[in-house]
Scaffold this active site. Structure first.
Site, PDB file in Angstrom:
ATOM      1  N   GLU A   1       0.923  -1.191   0.001  1.00  0.00           N
ATOM      2  CA  GLU A   1       0.091  -0.102   0.039  1.00  0.00           C
ATOM      3  C   GLU A   1       0.814   1.299  -0.051  1.00  0.00           C
ATOM      4  O   GLU A   1       2.089   0.925  -0.009  1.00  0.00           O
ATOM      5  CB  GLU A   1      -1.178   0.004   1.129  1.00  0.00           C
TER       6      GLU A   1
ATOM      7  N   HIS B   1      -8.904   9.831   2.416  1.00  0.00           N
ATOM      8  CA  HIS B   1      -8.470   8.734   1.808  1.00  0.00           C
ATOM      9  C   HIS B   1      -8.681   8.926   0.259  1.00  0.00           C
ATOM     10  O   HIS B   1      -9.765   9.448   0.019  1.00  0.00           O
ATOM     11  CB  HIS B   1      -9.356   7.294   2.143  1.00  0.00           C
TER      12      HIS B   1
ATOM     13  N   ARG C   1      -0.677   8.862   1.454  1.00  0.00           N
ATOM     14  CA  ARG C   1      -2.097   9.235   1.312  1.00  0.00           C
ATOM     15  C   ARG C   1      -2.303  10.799   1.138  1.00  0.00           C
ATOM     16  O   ARG C   1      -3.330  11.262   0.311  1.00  0.00           O
ATOM     17  CB  ARG C   1      -3.042   8.838   2.508  1.00  0.00           C
TER      18      ARG C   1
ATOM     19  N   HIS D   1     -11.102   9.877   6.115  1.00  0.00           N
ATOM     20  CA  HIS D   1     -11.050   8.441   6.521  1.00  0.00           C
ATOM     21  C   HIS D   1     -10.553   8.191   7.997  1.00  0.00           C
ATOM     22  O   HIS D   1     -10.918   7.305   8.641  1.00  0.00           O
ATOM     23  CB  HIS D   1      -9.983   8.002   5.545  1.00  0.00           C
TER      24      HIS D   1
ATOM     25  N   ARG E   1      -1.252   9.279   8.850  1.00  0.00           N
ATOM     26  CA  ARG E   1      -1.151   7.555   8.800  1.00  0.00           C
ATOM     27  C   ARG E   1      -0.601   6.999   7.806  1.00  0.00           C
ATOM     28  O   ARG E   1      -1.196   7.122   6.640  1.00  0.00           O
ATOM     29  CB  ARG E   1      -2.385   7.069   9.675  1.00  0.00           C
TER      30      ARG E   1
HETATM   31  C1  SIN Z   1      -7.449   0.701   2.602  1.00  0.00           C
HETATM   32  O1  SIN Z   1      -7.548  -0.292   2.754  1.00  0.00           O
HETATM   33  O2  SIN Z   1      -6.921   1.441   1.577  1.00  0.00           O
HETATM   34  C2  SIN Z   1      -7.681   1.351   4.179  1.00  0.00           C
HETATM   35  C3  SIN Z   1      -6.846   0.697   4.683  1.00  0.00           C
HETATM   36  C4  SIN Z   1      -6.266   1.772   5.814  1.00  0.00           C
HETATM   37  O3  SIN Z   1      -6.750   2.559   6.323  1.00  0.00           O
HETATM   38  O4  SIN Z   1      -5.044   1.838   6.270  1.00  0.00           O
END
Ligand code: SIN
Length: 516
Positions: free
Chosen positions: A111, A225, A271, A328, A363
């Site tokens: 991610e 997000h 993010r 988010h 985060r």
């Molecule tokens: C996501 O799956 O993009 C969210 C996971 C997160 O908030 O870390």
């Protein structure tokens, strides 16, 4: 009057992790809705933990700090990332099943802002549901779980927290006493119009702690997000960052990718960077999509997202999902030390309601379920090491409250409108001042610091909490005259300064403190 060793407010992963480790004590868990209504249940992507031999906790530590713009508490980050793998392995030993290959090795996803593949997942994209349900099953027989009851006011006597008042939808008020009280009620996503959060997440625990005198920190740092599914201008659900981790790319309606021009990590930049880039793209009048055409196994890897897209009429065969950023995660919250202790004795906070400093100003992806597990266990261990005193009894036991003056409250929609318009991804002094004044106009009408639970319905108490949270976020954002992570002030410095704008998208360790 019910009495417990520990009261836990909330039912997400942090609450259940603490409850599990305290299960040999008398624990009462109180949640204002069904136990299933939590952000943890909605979490898709996974849990970040260093499992692979080519990875190390130092990489995870550094990634967390870079994503967090070095606003993090490094000691707590070190604890989080070092404990992560142990937590995962312990839950596997208890029977939790994460997605593995045919050799039984964890399938590790990637991610944003992670230097390595280290995202453990379950059910493809249903990690939060899988782990929360597992914890619930492991805990429910040893813990008293009270649903549909809203914690409204902490009971603090002589500087010591000794329980909480609750209210049910039918108006019944109860008093619960306990030697220790843990707030694990999540963040405050529902104060914004576009959010990935459950609609019950109205910041109640944080507002309640604030009224009781707890220190609240870092409220200006809001994570948007980048990829919420956007249908007719509404954000209707989350499209996990793991989708970009598998190779999906953000494009505009002309099919042009834009992240690769803005950041070395392109679509997997931190993010806040990706959300701002999408925001700027949309401000230019463009629509934004996730191009998933290169992902051959999309429906099997992401069953929850595929179902959601289908429900909303998105045909995945076209390979494009319309997306927009949405609120988010709250990086701030009730300030705690490393053991989850607040400045009020016997009051603790964990999970998104807490500010341990692990997330800094933004985060790192998939560090929140991890935080819930690790700090849920940590607070439990700490509480078990303390003497279990009888709660200091309230002097006045009669549950009589002085009456509050009645006052007119705004609707939730109005609050969400103000937050989305004036305290969103980009902020200015003028807009923040407007928001602060708007919230204060309601606070002046009646005292939200000493209101009487008897005089308001649970719906109205939620609104009072949302006003308090909106005010906390906007005043904190007004006071922070710099841009960092999830707090972006276009008036610091000159918004026409191209160099500065570039730095907001690309950051290195030495360029972190721009705009001060
Ligand atoms: C996501 O799956 O993009 C969210 C996971 C997160 O908030 O870390």
């Amino acid at each position: 009057m019910p009495q417990s060793d520990v009261i836990i407010i909330g039912s997400g992963i942090a609450a259940l992790s603490a409850a599990y480790h305290l299960r040999h004590k008398q624990v009462t868990l109180i949640t204002k809705s069904s136990w299933k209504k939590s952000n943890s249940m909605l979490a898709q992507g996974g849990i970040a933990a260093v499992i692979h031999k080519n990875d190390s906790w130092k990489n995870h530590f550094e990634d967390t700090l870079v994503a967090g713009c070095y606003h993090n508490n490094p000691t707590n980050v070190e604890y989080l990332v070092q404990e992560g793998p142990n937590e995962i392995l312990e839950w596997c030993q208890r029977g939790m099943r994460f997605d593995c290959d045919q050799n039984g090795q964890f399938l590790l996803g990637k991610e944003g802002a992670h230097s390595h593949h280290r995202i453990i997942h379950a059910g493809g994209d249903a990690t939060g549901r899988a782990i929360t349900e597992f914890l619930y099953q492991a805990t429910k027989s040893s813990v008293r779980i009270i649903e549909n009851e809203m914690a409204t006011e902490l009971i603090v006597e002589q500087g010591v927290c000794c329980g909480v008042f609750t209210k049910r939808i039918d108006g019944t008020i109860k008093r619960y006493l306990a030697s220790n009280t843990i707030i694990a009620s999540g963040g405050c996503g529902a104060v914004y119009g576009h959010t990935s959060n459950a609609d019950v997440i109205t910041g109640d625990g944080i507002a309640m702690a604030y009224r009781a005198g707890a220190e609240i920190a870092d409220m200006e740092f809001i994570q948007f997000h980048p990829t919420m599914l956007q249908i007719n201008g509404q954000c209707v659900g989350l499209i996990s960052e793991a989708v970009r981790g598998e190779g999906a790319v953000l494009i505009n309606q002309h099919g042009e990718a834009f992240m690769d021009k803005l950041h070395p990590q392109a679509d997997l930049a931190p993010r806040d960077v990706v959300s701002r880039a999408i925001f700027f793209e949309m401000k230019k009048g463009n629509e934004v999509f996730l191009d998933i055409s290169m992902l051959s196994n999309f429906a099997t890897r992401f069953p929850t997202i595929s179902r959601m897209c289908k429900q909303h009429g998105i045909d995945l065969k076209h390979g494009r999902i319309p997306v927009a950023p949405g609120m988010h995660f709250l990086m701030g919250g009730i300030r705690t030390d490393e053991n989850g202790e607040t400045n009020i004795r016997k009051l603790f906070a964990i999970g998104e309601a807490a500010c341990t400093g692990v997330h800094g100003a933004n985060r790192l992806a998939s560090n929140s379920l991890l935080e819930g597990l690790v700090f849920g266990k940590r607070v439990a261990g700490h509480i078990l090491s303390l003497p279990f005193d009888q709660p200091v009894m309230a002097v006045d036991d009669s549950m009589e409250f002085a009456s509050t003056d009645s006052c007119e409250l705004p609707t939730k929609k109005q609050i969400q409108g103000i937050m989305t318009r004036y305290v969103g991804i980009q902020r200015t002094e003028a807009e923040l001042t407007y928001a602060v004044n708007w919230f204060e106009s309601y606070q002046k009408q009646c005292s939200f610091w000493e209101f009487n639970v008897k005089d308001f319905t649970t719906q109205q108490i939620e609104i009072i909490n949302m006003i308090t949270i909106g005010w906390l976020i906007s005043t904190s954002a007004l006071n922070r005259t710099e841009s960092r992570g999830g707090h972006f002030r276009i008036d610091f410095p000159d918004m026409n300064d191209k160099e500065w704008q570039k730095k907001q998208l690309i950051r290195t360790k030495n360029e972190m403190y721009v705009g001060v």
